[in-house]
Design an enzyme around this catalytic site. Structure first.
Site, PDB file in Angstrom:
ATOM      1  N   ASN A 210       0.949  -1.669  -0.024  1.00 49.02           N
ATOM      2  CA  ASN A 210       0.072  -0.206  -0.137  1.00 49.02           C
ATOM      3  C   ASN A 210       0.766   0.703  -0.091  1.00 49.02           C
ATOM      4  OD1 ASN A 210       0.476   1.229   2.934  1.00 49.02           O
ATOM      5  ND2 ASN A 210       0.230  -0.975   3.408  1.00 49.02           N
ATOM      6  N   LYS A 342     -15.026   1.757  14.665  1.00 42.84           N
ATOM      7  CA  LYS A 342     -13.316   1.527  14.575  1.00 42.84           C
ATOM      8  C   LYS A 342     -12.351   2.094  16.196  1.00 42.84           C
ATOM      9  CE  LYS A 342     -11.551   1.143  11.306  1.00 42.84           C
ATOM     10  NZ  LYS A 342     -10.349   1.787   9.742  1.00 42.84           N
TER      11      LYS A 342
HETATM   12  O1  C5P Z   1      -8.796  -1.567  10.279  1.00 39.58           O
HETATM   13  P1  C5P Z   1      -8.456  -1.022   9.750  1.00 39.58           P
HETATM   14  O2  C5P Z   1      -6.365  -1.340   9.590  1.00 39.58           O
HETATM   15  O3  C5P Z   1      -8.760   0.742   9.316  1.00 39.58           O
HETATM   16  O4  C5P Z   1      -7.284  -0.163  11.251  1.00 39.58           O
HETATM   17  C1  C5P Z   1      -6.598   0.080  11.590  1.00 39.58           C
HETATM   18  C2  C5P Z   1      -5.671   0.549  12.797  1.00 39.58           C
HETATM   19  O5  C5P Z   1      -5.391  -1.181  13.428  1.00 39.58           O
HETATM   20  C3  C5P Z   1      -4.197   1.071  12.732  1.00 39.58           C
HETATM   21  O6  C5P Z   1      -3.277   1.518  14.430  1.00 39.58           O
HETATM   22  C4  C5P Z   1      -3.340  -0.058  12.352  1.00 39.58           C
HETATM   23  O7  C5P Z   1      -1.231   0.068  12.303  1.00 39.58           O
HETATM   24  C5  C5P Z   1      -3.678  -1.365  13.003  1.00 39.58           C
HETATM   25  N1  C5P Z   1      -4.369  -2.949  12.339  1.00 39.58           N
HETATM   26  C6  C5P Z   1      -3.319  -3.686  12.764  1.00 39.58           C
HETATM   27  N2  C5P Z   1      -3.197  -5.181  11.844  1.00 39.58           N
HETATM   28  C7  C5P Z   1      -3.695  -5.041  10.828  1.00 39.58           C
HETATM   29  C8  C5P Z   1      -4.684  -4.101  10.935  1.00 39.58           C
HETATM   30  C9  C5P Z   1      -4.704  -3.024  11.241  1.00 39.58           C
HETATM   31  O8  C5P Z   1      -2.725  -3.472  13.821  1.00 39.58           O
HETATM   32  N3  C5P Z   1      -3.651  -6.122  10.665  1.00 39.58           N
END
Ligand code: C5P
Length: 402
Positions: A210, A342
């Site tokens: 990404n 979230k």
């Molecule tokens: O679910 P999403 O990716 O939007 O969530 C964002 C937050 O969760 C960020 O703090 C990201 O670093 C963390 N995250 C994580 N492990 C994942 C997905 C997101 O720690 N697999």
């Protein structure tokens, strides 16, 4: 500073005269000082004064046979514990930011992996010029520490930011940098931070990634270290330099990152700034063999879910869970409603919501809203460094509470 080796680069500005006092302070503290005097610097202070104060030869010319015979430019860049640039002129900053190496000072700076402290000094318009500010942002991203410039009257008759920091302030900054910045409101605290993207392999040569640059995470790691924290900086693949004074752990995939986070525990706080891939390819075939192109036949990938690191760490039992867990919510639309959902779902203590619909990913600025049990706090648009400093100060306050 006893026995420490300082390489002082003196650029060409009127503030160069203050570098003589700086040499005196370093020498008084027991440090060894070698000086590189640029061509322009020698217009302001004489090699004789510099040499008399350092009690060493002065290095001036990249192609000087005597200088090279005494100590080659590569060696000069390696023997120092710290390189101090005072004054750091607009020209020197520009050269450094772009990796130019067309004189002794810029070559030494390109050849070194030592910590660098720079004390910029220039006319206020030059300082405020977008080119200088661009260069500054690049240098800070490269991990170079800055002191000043101060605000005040200038030799050119103008007023504003551009005066070189006073020798005593530069000396103190150099001493702190050498001491590993162990003082500050976060000293004794261990904080881990995830940053950057993850790369999820499709086969040995292809991956899913990404656009995260890792700049916000790196800025937070740096801000925490500058407040005295011991920082474990767990980063996915990025094109920026790791900050100084932190422990850097490089990872590739979400699974690697999850492992590294667990290995870095226990921590007083954990910040999850990484853009972790939510899914990885469920590799059916041989993961060591490149998938072959087959005319007319498209590969079909199955995905499986990656561990949610933030949610897992938030859910740890109290004796294992860092007392302060902070997540990020990067959203392109309905930023706050999505962030609020979230925040509930992840179980973290604070969550920073940011809108990534513009050029936030890879850009210099960020606008965040902090969600915490105290409510929602919207911060103005500011540089990623300023977001980092504000967050680090808030963390320091929160961790100082019993
Ligand atoms: O679910 P999403 O990716 O939007 O969530 C964002 C937050 O969760 C960020 O703090 C990201 O670093 C963390 N995250 C994580 N492990 C994942 C997905 C997101 O720690 N697999």
């Amino acid at each position: 500073m006893n026995g420490k080796s300082i390489l002082l680069i003196i650029g060409g500005g009127i503030a160069a005269y203050k570098s003589l006092e700086l040499i005196r302070l370093f020498k008084k503290s027991g440090a060894n000082v070698r000086a590189v005097l640029t061509k322009a610097g020698a217009e302001f202070v004489t090699p004789l004064s510099v040499s008399a104060l350092t009690a060493e030869p002065v290095y001036q010319d990249l192609f000087d046979l005597d200088d090279e015979a005494q100590m080659g430019h590569i060696q000069l860049s390696r023997i120092a514990d710290l390189i101090v640039i005072a004054p750091a002129t607009a020209d020197l900053m520009a050269k450094m930011a772009h990796g130019l190496a067309n004189d002794l000072a810029s070559t030494v700076l390109l050849a070194t992996d030592t910590k660098v402290l720079m004390a910029p000094a220039m006319n206020v318009r030059m300082w405020e010029h977008p080119a200088t500010q661009r260069n500054l942002a690049q240098l800070e991203a490269d991990g170079i520490t800055r002191i000043g410039p101060d605000e005040g009257d200038m030799a050119c008759g103008e007023f504003g930011f551009g005066r070189m920091a006073e020798p005593e302030a530069i000396f103190n900054a150099a001493r702190d940098l050498l001491a590993g910045e162990t003082t500050g409101p976060l000293s004794g605290k261990h904080i881990l931070i995830t940053s950057g993207p993850t790369h999820e392999a499709i086969d040995p040569v292809r991956y899913i990634a990404n656009r995260s640059s890792g700049r916000q995470g790196a800025a937070i790691a740096k801000a925490l270290a500058s407040l005295g924290a011991k920082v474990s900086y767990i980063t996915g693949p990025v094109n920026i330099a790791a900050p100084h004074s932190v422990t850097t752990i490089k990872v590739q995939s979400a699974q690697d990152m999850f492992r590294a986070v667990n290995e870095a525990l226990p921590a007083d706080a954990a910040i999850f700034a990484a853009a972790v891939a939510d899914w990885r390819v469920d590799c059916q075939g041989d993961e060591n063999r490149k998938i072959k192109k087959q005319k007319g036949r498209m590969p079909v990938f199955n995905f499986c879910e990656n561990p949610d690191i933030l949610a897992s760490i938030s859910a740890l039992p109290t004796n294992k869970r860092p007392p302060l867990v902070i997540g990020f919510a990067a959203e392109t639309d309905h930023v706050l409603p999505n962030a609020r959902a979230k925040y509930k779902r992840k179980g973290c203590d604070w969550l920073l919501a940011n809108d990534v619909s513009g050029d936030v990913m890879g850009g210099d600025n960020n606008q965040v809203t902090l969600l915490s049990p105290d409510g929602e706090e919207s911060w103005p648009l500011m540089s990623k460094d300023d977001v980092a400093k504000r967050l680090a100060t808030k963390i320091a306050k929160a961790l100082s509470k019993p």
